[in-house]
Design an enzyme around this catalytic site. Sequence first.
Site, PDB file in Angstrom:
ATOM      1  N   ASP A  14     -16.732  51.754  13.486  1.00  0.00           N
ATOM      2  CA  ASP A  14     -17.422  50.741  14.291  1.00  0.00           C
ATOM      3  C   ASP A  14     -18.024  51.391  15.530  1.00  0.00           C
ATOM      4  O   ASP A  14     -17.294  51.891  16.394  1.00  0.00           O
ATOM      5  CB  ASP A  14     -16.412  49.651  14.697  1.00  0.00           C
ATOM      6  CG  ASP A  14     -17.092  48.429  15.277  1.00  0.00           C
ATOM      7  OD1 ASP A  14     -18.324  48.457  15.441  1.00  0.00           O
ATOM      8  OD2 ASP A  14     -16.386  47.447  15.565  1.00  0.00           O
ATOM      9  N   ASP A  15     -19.343  51.413  15.613  1.00  0.00           N
ATOM     10  CA  ASP A  15     -20.068  51.967  16.766  1.00  0.00           C
ATOM     11  C   ASP A  15     -19.981  53.493  16.859  1.00  0.00           C
ATOM     12  O   ASP A  15     -20.172  54.051  17.940  1.00  0.00           O
ATOM     13  CB  ASP A  15     -19.584  51.370  18.101  1.00  0.00           C
ATOM     14  CG  ASP A  15     -19.872  49.882  18.244  1.00  0.00           C
ATOM     15  OD1 ASP A  15     -20.369  49.263  17.287  1.00  0.00           O
ATOM     16  OD2 ASP A  15     -19.580  49.343  19.329  1.00  0.00           O
ATOM     17  N   CYS A  69     -22.910  44.657  14.909  1.00  0.00           N
ATOM     18  CA  CYS A  69     -21.848  44.546  13.897  1.00  0.00           C
ATOM     19  C   CYS A  69     -22.074  43.509  12.793  1.00  0.00           C
ATOM     20  O   CYS A  69     -22.106  43.860  11.613  1.00  0.00           O
ATOM     21  CB  CYS A  69     -20.523  44.224  14.572  1.00  0.00           C
ATOM     22  SG  CYS A  69     -20.028  45.420  15.810  1.00  0.00           S
ATOM     23  N   ARG A 116     -22.697  44.352   8.753  1.00  0.00           N
ATOM     24  CA  ARG A 116     -21.630  44.192   7.761  1.00  0.00           C
ATOM     25  C   ARG A 116     -22.011  43.187   6.666  1.00  0.00           C
ATOM     26  O   ARG A 116     -21.647  43.353   5.496  1.00  0.00           O
ATOM     27  CB  ARG A 116     -20.349  43.736   8.467  1.00  0.00           C
ATOM     28  CG  ARG A 116     -19.741  44.854   9.269  1.00  0.00           C
ATOM     29  CD  ARG A 116     -19.021  44.365  10.504  1.00  0.00           C
ATOM     30  NE  ARG A 116     -18.818  45.486  11.404  1.00  0.00           N
ATOM     31  CZ  ARG A 116     -17.758  46.293  11.372  1.00  0.00           C
ATOM     32  NH1 ARG A 116     -16.781  46.045  10.540  1.00  0.00           N
ATOM     33  NH2 ARG A 116     -17.676  47.320  12.176  1.00  0.00           N
ATOM     34  N   LYS A 161     -11.749  45.336  10.268  1.00  0.00           N
ATOM     35  CA  LYS A 161     -12.590  44.372  10.996  1.00  0.00           C
ATOM     36  C   LYS A 161     -13.579  43.710  10.028  1.00  0.00           C
ATOM     37  O   LYS A 161     -14.464  44.376   9.500  1.00  0.00           O
ATOM     38  CB  LYS A 161     -13.346  45.108  12.102  1.00  0.00           C
ATOM     39  CG  LYS A 161     -14.427  44.278  12.768  1.00  0.00           C
ATOM     40  CD  LYS A 161     -15.100  45.073  13.863  1.00  0.00           C
ATOM     41  CE  LYS A 161     -16.345  44.366  14.375  1.00  0.00           C
ATOM     42  NZ  LYS A 161     -16.963  45.065  15.501  1.00  0.00           N
ATOM     43  N   HIS A 184     -15.507  40.468  10.590  1.00  0.00           N
ATOM     44  CA  HIS A 184     -16.629  40.048  11.439  1.00  0.00           C
ATOM     45  C   HIS A 184     -17.737  39.304  10.696  1.00  0.00           C
ATOM     46  O   HIS A 184     -18.912  39.387  11.054  1.00  0.00           O
ATOM     47  CB  HIS A 184     -17.213  41.238  12.221  1.00  0.00           C
ATOM     48  CG  HIS A 184     -17.650  40.822  13.596  1.00  0.00           C
ATOM     49  ND1 HIS A 184     -18.218  41.657  14.508  1.00  0.00           N
ATOM     50  CD2 HIS A 184     -17.609  39.597  14.200  1.00  0.00           C
ATOM     51  CE1 HIS A 184     -18.504  41.006  15.610  1.00  0.00           C
ATOM     52  NE2 HIS A 184     -18.140  39.746  15.449  1.00  0.00           N
ATOM     53  N   SER A 217     -14.478  41.551  16.571  1.00  0.00           N
ATOM     54  CA  SER A 217     -14.395  42.811  17.324  1.00  0.00           C
ATOM     55  C   SER A 217     -13.128  42.864  18.165  1.00  0.00           C
ATOM     56  O   SER A 217     -12.583  41.831  18.551  1.00  0.00           O
ATOM     57  CB  SER A 217     -15.620  42.956  18.235  1.00  0.00           C
ATOM     58  OG  SER A 217     -16.780  43.053  17.456  1.00  0.00           O
ATOM     59  N   HIS A 259     -15.133  51.290  18.561  1.00  0.00           N
ATOM     60  CA  HIS A 259     -15.646  50.194  19.388  1.00  0.00           C
ATOM     61  C   HIS A 259     -14.760  50.086  20.626  1.00  0.00           C
ATOM     62  O   HIS A 259     -13.552  50.242  20.544  1.00  0.00           O
ATOM     63  CB  HIS A 259     -15.578  48.904  18.545  1.00  0.00           C
ATOM     64  CG  HIS A 259     -16.287  47.723  19.121  1.00  0.00           C
ATOM     65  ND1 HIS A 259     -15.816  47.034  20.213  1.00  0.00           N
ATOM     66  CD2 HIS A 259     -17.424  47.078  18.736  1.00  0.00           C
ATOM     67  CE1 HIS A 259     -16.636  46.024  20.477  1.00  0.00           C
ATOM     68  NE2 HIS A 259     -17.626  46.036  19.590  1.00  0.00           N
ATOM     69  N   ASP A 271     -21.173  51.187  11.251  1.00  0.00           N
ATOM     70  CA  ASP A 271     -21.945  49.941  11.150  1.00  0.00           C
ATOM     71  C   ASP A 271     -23.207  49.927  11.995  1.00  0.00           C
ATOM     72  O   ASP A 271     -24.169  49.234  11.683  1.00  0.00           O
ATOM     73  CB  ASP A 271     -21.071  48.727  11.510  1.00  0.00           C
ATOM     74  CG  ASP A 271     -20.653  48.714  12.978  1.00  0.00           C
ATOM     75  OD1 ASP A 271     -20.601  49.786  13.618  1.00  0.00           O
ATOM     76  OD2 ASP A 271     -20.360  47.619  13.492  1.00  0.00           O
ATOM     77  N   ASN A 272     -23.190  50.671  13.107  1.00  0.00           N
ATOM     78  CA  ASN A 272     -24.368  50.745  13.986  1.00  0.00           C
ATOM     79  C   ASN A 272     -24.179  51.927  14.917  1.00  0.00           C
ATOM     80  O   ASN A 272     -23.130  52.579  14.905  1.00  0.00           O
ATOM     81  CB  ASN A 272     -24.579  49.438  14.773  1.00  0.00           C
ATOM     82  CG  ASN A 272     -23.349  48.970  15.511  1.00  0.00           C
ATOM     83  OD1 ASN A 272     -22.708  48.002  15.125  1.00  0.00           O
ATOM     84  ND2 ASN A 272     -22.966  49.681  16.565  1.00  0.00           N
ATOM     85  N   LYS A 292     -26.726  51.630  19.968  1.00  0.00           N
ATOM     86  CA  LYS A 292     -26.377  50.291  19.490  1.00  0.00           C
ATOM     87  C   LYS A 292     -27.269  49.218  20.116  1.00  0.00           C
ATOM     88  O   LYS A 292     -27.561  49.265  21.306  1.00  0.00           O
ATOM     89  CB  LYS A 292     -24.919  50.013  19.856  1.00  0.00           C
ATOM     90  CG  LYS A 292     -24.423  48.624  19.499  1.00  0.00           C
ATOM     91  CD  LYS A 292     -22.944  48.481  19.830  1.00  0.00           C
ATOM     92  CE  LYS A 292     -22.448  47.076  19.532  1.00  0.00           C
ATOM     93  NZ  LYS A 292     -20.994  46.937  19.738  1.00  0.00           N
TER      94      LYS A 292
HETATM   95 MG    MG Z   1     -20.379  47.885  15.584  1.00  0.00          MG
END
Ligand code: MG
Length: 455
Positions: free
Chosen positions: A51-52, A91, A95, A148, A150, A173, A227, A279-280, A300
Amino acid sequence: MFHPTPALTLRRCSLASRAVLAITTWTIQAAAEDKKPEPPKPPNVIIILADDLGYGDLGCFGHPTIATPNLDRMAREGMRLTQFYSAAPVCTPSRAALVTGRLPVRTGMTSDKRGVLFPDSKGGLQAGEITIAEALKTKNYATACIGKWHLGHLPQYLPTRHGFDSYYGIPYSNDMKPAVLLRNERAIEDPVDQTTLTDRYTAEALTFIRQNRKGPFFLYLPHNFPHVPLFASSEFKGKSRRGLYGDVVEELDASVGRILETLRELKIDDHTFVFFTSDNGPWLVKRGEGGSAGLLREGKGSTWEGGMREPAIAWWPGTIPAGRTSAELASMTDLFATIHKLADIELPPDVTLDSLDLSGVLTGKSASPRQSMFYYRGTRLMAARMGAWKAHYLTQSGYGGDAPVPHDPPLLYDLEHDPSEKIDVAKSHPEVIAAMQKLVDEHKATIVPVPSQLE
Ligand code: MG
């Protein structure tokens, strides 16, 4: 000592023993006919999503001080993809696209008001959407989501309602209060102790793999980190040369190592497709607590390359050739069609997909079927890619609070020569801009407006 000659041995085969032999042969043949060999099982599938995590945050993607020996080994034994994109720079929409193979603008899993789902949101991924897990259930896969989600925290939107046999994780998150840990649809820890989260996700993943070693299984493992807020366990905290962010990434790396080692130990590594990505892009406004997009611009939230181009590694010993790097164009939405192909499942006929089969790219047998990419922020098409070219119609920094800036003609970059998007070549390539506009018009004609599920 007497040694019977072959001729003598043959003579000793009496009629009686020949009869026994015949009966035995017949019995074996009959048993073989009764028990035809089972068709080979489709491969196990594991998707590990950070994540991130930024494009430049892994050793094998050029980070100088974050040590990622397990992901580096995964890359040496598999394939690094250097032009792999998420479908959104934040996010929830990213996803949603991963699990459905559809751009978020088609599923309503994006918004111009709220970028992602929050704990007070009422919406989520709609029941009519087909997820990778639901598709794999048609081939009797055991399915688990650990991490996660989300895509909606209310019961009707949870992984257990979207094709997963089980769920363990935070449904949004880790900076959203209260960060609650669910098992299936029930809260089991509120608030969750995040210092041990990566370790516990890993332990759950290993248990699932061991329990389903006979396969086939699908494990979707979307981690909550790196994240912000960052948490590492005592084993990793303070150990990396890149501060707490590095500690967190190194713990994720160790988690990947434990998973691949377990596959080897169970001798199912040659029958398991593992894909690692993020994811990003990195959350740059968090400064030292955010990651790095390496040589890419922005992070992001943005549709500059740093917001959506992700580190990606594909691994499947014996099927994906070792030590390859692919610069073929690829998208996170393509995992849907690729996994359908690997599991020999027909794509759903009545769904508009944004998903192309990358199995030929991953096995090194063919070029990517993907020649274009569309960069959305909410429901706005900000930029498009066609081959090496990228045109920005609108630009906006990820988290700067600035308004979108329109560009007419669009800014144009040759990403294969200029991945950092520094040299605008629009003036010298009007023919590219015209071709790109045609591509964008054709794409926009396929978009049917749907209500946002995020508001
Ligand atoms: Mg993310």
